[in-house]
Design a protein around this motif. Structure first.
Motif, mmCIF file in Angstrom:
data_model
loop_
_atom_site.group_PDB
_atom_site.id
_atom_site.type_symbol
_atom_site.label_atom_id
_atom_site.label_comp_id
_atom_site.label_asym_id
_atom_site.label_seq_id
_atom_site.Cartn_x
_atom_site.Cartn_y
_atom_site.Cartn_z
ATOM 1 N N MET A 1 0.843 -1.198 0.000
ATOM 2 C CA MET A 1 0.000 0.000 0.000
ATOM 3 C C MET A 1 0.879 1.249 0.000
ATOM 4 N N ARG A 2 0.428 2.290 -0.697
ATOM 5 C CA ARG A 2 1.210 3.524 -0.776
ATOM 6 C C ARG A 2 0.955 4.426 0.442
ATOM 7 N N ASN A 3 1.934 5.306 0.720
ATOM 8 C CA ASN A 3 1.717 6.342 1.736
ATOM 9 C C ASN A 3 0.603 7.270 1.249
ATOM 10 N N PHE A 4 -0.108 7.890 2.170
ATOM 11 C CA PHE A 4 -1.085 8.861 1.693
ATOM 12 C C PHE A 4 -1.408 9.951 2.703
ATOM 13 N N ASP A 5 -1.963 11.028 2.174
ATOM 14 C CA ASP A 5 -2.393 12.196 2.945
ATOM 15 C C ASP A 5 -3.764 12.515 2.381
ATOM 16 N N TYR A 6 -4.811 12.113 3.063
ATOM 17 C CA TYR A 6 -6.152 12.157 2.479
ATOM 18 C C TYR A 6 -7.061 13.095 3.271
ATOM 19 N N CYS A 7 -7.708 14.003 2.595
ATOM 20 C CA CYS A 7 -8.671 14.882 3.255
ATOM 21 C C CYS A 7 -9.787 15.211 2.275
ATOM 22 N N ASN A 8 -11.010 14.885 2.643
ATOM 23 C CA ASN A 8 -12.149 15.284 1.813
ATOM 24 C C ASN A 8 -13.013 16.254 2.630
ATOM 25 N N PRO A 9 -12.958 17.530 2.300
ATOM 26 C CA PRO A 9 -13.627 18.532 3.140
ATOM 27 C C PRO A 9 -15.106 18.782 2.842
ATOM 28 N N THR A 10 -15.672 18.103 1.831
ATOM 29 C CA THR A 10 -17.069 18.397 1.459
ATOM 30 C C THR A 10 -18.043 17.884 2.518
ATOM 31 N N ARG A 11 -18.933 18.755 2.970
ATOM 32 C CA ARG A 11 -19.981 18.297 3.895
ATOM 33 C C ARG A 11 -21.140 17.778 3.051
ATOM 34 N N VAL A 12 -21.555 16.537 3.328
ATOM 35 C CA VAL A 12 -22.623 15.924 2.549
ATOM 36 C C VAL A 12 -23.893 15.879 3.397
ATOM 37 N N ILE A 13 -24.975 16.392 2.826
ATOM 38 C CA ILE A 13 -26.283 16.327 3.496
ATOM 39 C C ILE A 13 -27.127 15.395 2.635
ATOM 40 N N PHE A 14 -27.465 14.233 3.147
ATOM 41 C CA PHE A 14 -28.057 13.176 2.309
ATOM 42 C C PHE A 14 -29.452 12.805 2.798
ATOM 43 N N GLY A 15 -30.391 12.699 1.874
ATOM 44 C CA GLY A 15 -31.664 12.063 2.213
ATOM 45 C C GLY A 15 -32.894 12.774 1.690
ATOM 46 N N ARG A 16 -34.007 12.084 1.881
ATOM 47 C CA ARG A 16 -35.307 12.556 1.405
ATOM 48 C C ARG A 16 -35.643 13.925 2.008
ATOM 49 N N GLY A 17 -35.999 14.845 1.181
ATOM 50 C CA GLY A 17 -36.461 16.153 1.661
ATOM 51 C C GLY A 17 -35.357 17.148 1.985
ATOM 52 N N GLU A 18 -34.120 16.720 1.927
ATOM 53 C CA GLU A 18 -33.027 17.610 2.367
ATOM 54 C C GLU A 18 -32.815 18.805 1.434
ATOM 55 N N THR A 19 -33.413 18.754 0.238
ATOM 56 C CA THR A 19 -33.335 19.901 -0.680
ATOM 57 C C THR A 19 -33.817 21.186 0.009
ATOM 58 N N ASP A 20 -34.764 21.009 0.907
ATOM 59 C CA ASP A 20 -35.326 22.192 1.575
ATOM 60 C C ASP A 20 -34.313 22.931 2.446
ATOM 61 N N ARG A 21 -33.180 22.326 2.694
ATOM 62 C CA ARG A 21 -32.169 23.021 3.512
ATOM 63 C C ARG A 21 -31.305 23.978 2.699
ATOM 64 N N VAL A 22 -31.540 24.011 1.373
ATOM 65 C CA VAL A 22 -30.622 24.780 0.516
ATOM 66 C C VAL A 22 -30.558 26.262 0.891
ATOM 67 N N GLY A 23 -31.696 26.850 1.214
ATOM 68 C CA GLY A 23 -31.706 28.284 1.532
ATOM 69 C C GLY A 23 -30.869 28.577 2.767
ATOM 70 N N LYS A 24 -31.117 27.809 3.822
ATOM 71 C CA LYS A 24 -30.402 28.052 5.083
ATOM 72 C C LYS A 24 -28.899 27.775 4.930
ATOM 73 N N GLU A 25 -28.558 26.735 4.157
ATOM 74 C CA GLU A 25 -27.127 26.432 3.973
ATOM 75 C C GLU A 25 -26.433 27.562 3.215
ATOM 76 N N CYS A 26 -27.112 28.125 2.223
ATOM 77 C CA CYS A 26 -26.515 29.256 1.480
ATOM 78 C C CYS A 26 -26.407 30.467 2.401
ATOM 79 N N ARG A 27 -27.458 30.699 3.160
ATOM 80 C CA ARG A 27 -27.484 31.883 4.027
ATOM 81 C C ARG A 27 -26.354 31.861 5.059
ATOM 82 N N LYS A 28 -25.982 30.659 5.520
ATOM 83 C CA LYS A 28 -24.874 30.553 6.485
ATOM 84 C C LYS A 28 -23.579 31.101 5.899
ATOM 85 N N ILE A 29 -23.486 31.047 4.549
ATOM 86 C CA ILE A 29 -22.239 31.439 3.887
ATOM 87 C C ILE A 29 -22.256 32.899 3.451
#
Ligand code: NZQ
Ligand code: ZN
Length: 388
Positions: A1-29
Motif C-alpha cells: 500500500m502507498r503512503n497517503f495524505d487524504y482529506c475530503n472537506p465536502t460536507r454531505v447532506i443526504f436524504g429525502r427532503g433535504e433539498t429544503d435546507r438549501v436556503g439556510k445552507e446558502c445563508r450561512k455562507i
C-alpha cells in the motif's frame, strides 16, 4: 500500500427532503448567490421552484445562470465568472448533474483568479482558491458532488479536459435521492456506466497489497450491479435511487485511489475525445471503451482480472488459469453493459473509423496515458479500433 495524505472537506447532506435546507445552507455562507443550472429539467420536475422558494425565504440576492449544456463549455464558465466579479457574488449554488456542478466549480475558482479560467486546464496549479460552492445534485453519475475534478470543453480548441485540484471540493453538497426520480432511463444508464467506470479506473492498477481498497471497490461494484435493475424497473424506488446515488458519490470521492490505492485513468481521457468530437454521453463512451481496454491490459495483471471475475461476477474458477478466468469476467462486464441498455460498440453511437486517428492523437496530446500499460497514439488507436 502507498503512503497517503487524504482529506475530503465536502460536507454531505443526504436524504429525502433535504433539498429544503438549501436556503439556510446558502445563508450561512453569504447573501449574494450565483445560481447555476442546466436546461429545462429542473423546471419540469419542480426542483427549480422548490429551490427558488427556499432562497426567497432566506431573502438572498440571487443571480441566475441557466443553460449549462451536457459536456459543458468554457464560454458558460466565462460568463459566470464575469457576473460573479461584477456583482461581488459571495457563493455559487449549482443545481444539476455533473455538467452543472463542474461549471459551478470552475466559476467559483475563476472568480478568485485574474486570468482566463481556461488557464486552469493548461496548468491545474493555477487554481489557488475559490468562493464557496453549494451543490444540489439531480443525477447520480460523476461524483462531482464530493470530488475535486471539473471537466470542461473548449469548442475553439476542440478540447475536453479535466482539471484536478483540492480547492475544487464543493463546500456543501445536498444529495436528495428523490431529485433523481425524473432522470430518464438512458441518462440513468449512462450515470451507472460512469460510476462503474470510476471504480474500474481505481481497481485495475498494478499497486500491490491493496486488500481493503479492493474490497471497497468490489463492494461498490456488487452494490451497483444489484441495485441497477431496481431503478430501471421503478424510477421512483426511493431506496434504489438512494443506494445508486451514494454509490455514485463513493465511486469518485477519491477514497478508493488516494487513501493508499491506485488509479489508472486511461479510458477517461480516451472517452473525453469521443464526447468532445461527437458530443455523445460520457457514460455511453465509457461502456464502449472499457471492455476493450480491459482485454488490452489483461496480460499484465491477469490475477486482478481473475479476482474481479470471482468476487464481482461470482464466476467459478473451474480449473481455469488467471488469464482465461479474467477474460470471462471481461465478457461478463460487456454483457452487463448490454443488458442494462448501454452501447458497447462505437457503431451504436454513430461513430465510424473516420476520425479514430485524430482522436487517438488528441488523447495523448499532453503525454502518454495509463499505468498498467502506458499508451501512446498507436496503442489508443488500437483500442479504438477494437471498439468499432
Ligand atoms: O440540462 P438539463 O435540462 O438539466 O438536463 C440534464 C442533461 O440533459 C439531465 N438531467 C439532470 N438531472 C435530471 C435530468 N433530467 C431529468 N431529471 C433530472 N433530475 O441529464 C442530462 C445530462 O446531464 P449531465 O450533467 O451532463 O450528466 P452527468 O451528471 O453525467 O455529467 C456529465 C459531465 O460530467 C463530466 C463528463 O465528462 C460530462 O461532461 N465528468 C465529470 C467528472 C467529475 N467532475 O468528477 C468525472 C466524470 O468522469 C466525467 O468526466
Ligand atoms: Zn466518468
Amino acid at each position: 500500500m502507498r503512503n497517503f495524505d487524504y482529506c475530503n472537506p465536502t460536507r454531505v447532506i443526504f436524504g429525502r427532503g433535504e433539498t429544503d435546507r438549501v436556503g439556510k445552507e446558502c445563508r450561512k455562507i453569504g447573501r449574494k448567490v450565483l445560481w447555476v443550472f442546466g436546461g429545462e429539467s429542473i423546471k419540469k420536475n419542480g426542483i427549480y421552484q422548490r429551490v427558488e422558494a427556499r432562497l426567497r425565504e432566506e431573502e438572498l440576492e440571487v443571480f441566475q445562470l441557466g443553460g449549462v449544456k451536457p459536456n459543458p463549455r468554457i464560454d458558460k464558465v466565462r460568463e459566470g465568472v464575469a457576473l460573479c466579479k461584477k456583482e461581488g457574488i459571495e457563493l455559487v449554488l449549482a443545481v444539476g448533474g455533473g455538467s452543472v456542478l463542474d461549471t459551478g466549480k470552475i466559476i467559483a475558482a475563476g472568480t478568485c483568479y485574474a486570468g482566463d479560467p481556461w488557464d486552469f486546464y493548461i496548468d491545474n496549479s493555477k487554481i489557488t482558491s475559490k468562493i464557496p460552492l453549494v451543490t444540489v445534485l439531480t443525477l447520480a453519475a460523476t461524483g462531482s458532488e464530493m470530488n475535486h475534478n471539473a471537466v470542461i470543453t473548449n469548442e475553439e480548441t476542440g478540447e475536453k479536459l479535466g482539471a484536478k485540484n483540492p480547492v475544487l471540493y464543493p463546500t456543501v453538497s445536498i444529495l436528495d435521492p428523490e431529485n433523481t426520480y425524473t432522470v430518464p432511463r438512458d441518462q440513468t444508464v449512462n450515470g451507472i456506466a460512469d460510476m462503474m467506470a470510476h471504480v474500474f479506473e481505481q481497481y485495475f492498477h498494478p499497486v500491490p497489497e491493496t486488500p481493503l481498497q479492493d474490497r471497497w471497490a468490489e463492494g461498490l461494484m456488487k452494490t451497483i450491479i444489484e441495485y441497477t435493475p431496481r431503478v430501471l424497473e421503478n424510477p421512483t424506488d426511493y431506496d434504489g435511487r438512494a443506494v445508486i446515488m451514494w454509490c455514485g458519490t463513493m465511486a469518485l470521492n477519491h477514497l478508493l485511489e488516494e487513501a493508499g490505492g491506485g488509479g489508472e485513468w486511461t479510458c477517461h481521457p480516451i472517452e473525453h475525445e469521443l464526447s468532445a468530437a461527437y458530443d455523445i454521453a460520457h457514460g455511453a463512451g465509457l461502456a464502449i471503451v472499457f471492455p476493450q481496454w480491459m482485454k488490452y491490459v489483461l496480460d499484465v495483471i491477469p490475477h486482478k482480472f481473475a479476482q474481479f471475475a470471482e468476487r464481482v461476477w461470482d464466476i467459478p474458477r473451474e480449473g481455469r488459469d488467471d488469464y482465461s478466468l479474467g477474460l470471462a469476467g471481461i465478457e461478463r462486464t460487456k454483457q452487463w453493459f448490454q443488458q442494462i441498455g448501454a452501447p458497447v460498440t462505437l457503431k451504436e453511437v454513430g461513430i465510424g473509423p473516420e476520425r479514430l486517428e485524430e482522436m487517438a492523437e488528441r488523447a495523448v496530446k499532453r503525454g502518454k496515458i495509463g499505468v498498467t500499460k502506458v499508451l501512446g497514439k498507436e496503442e489508443v488507436l488500437e483500442i479504438l479500433k477494437m471498439s468499432l
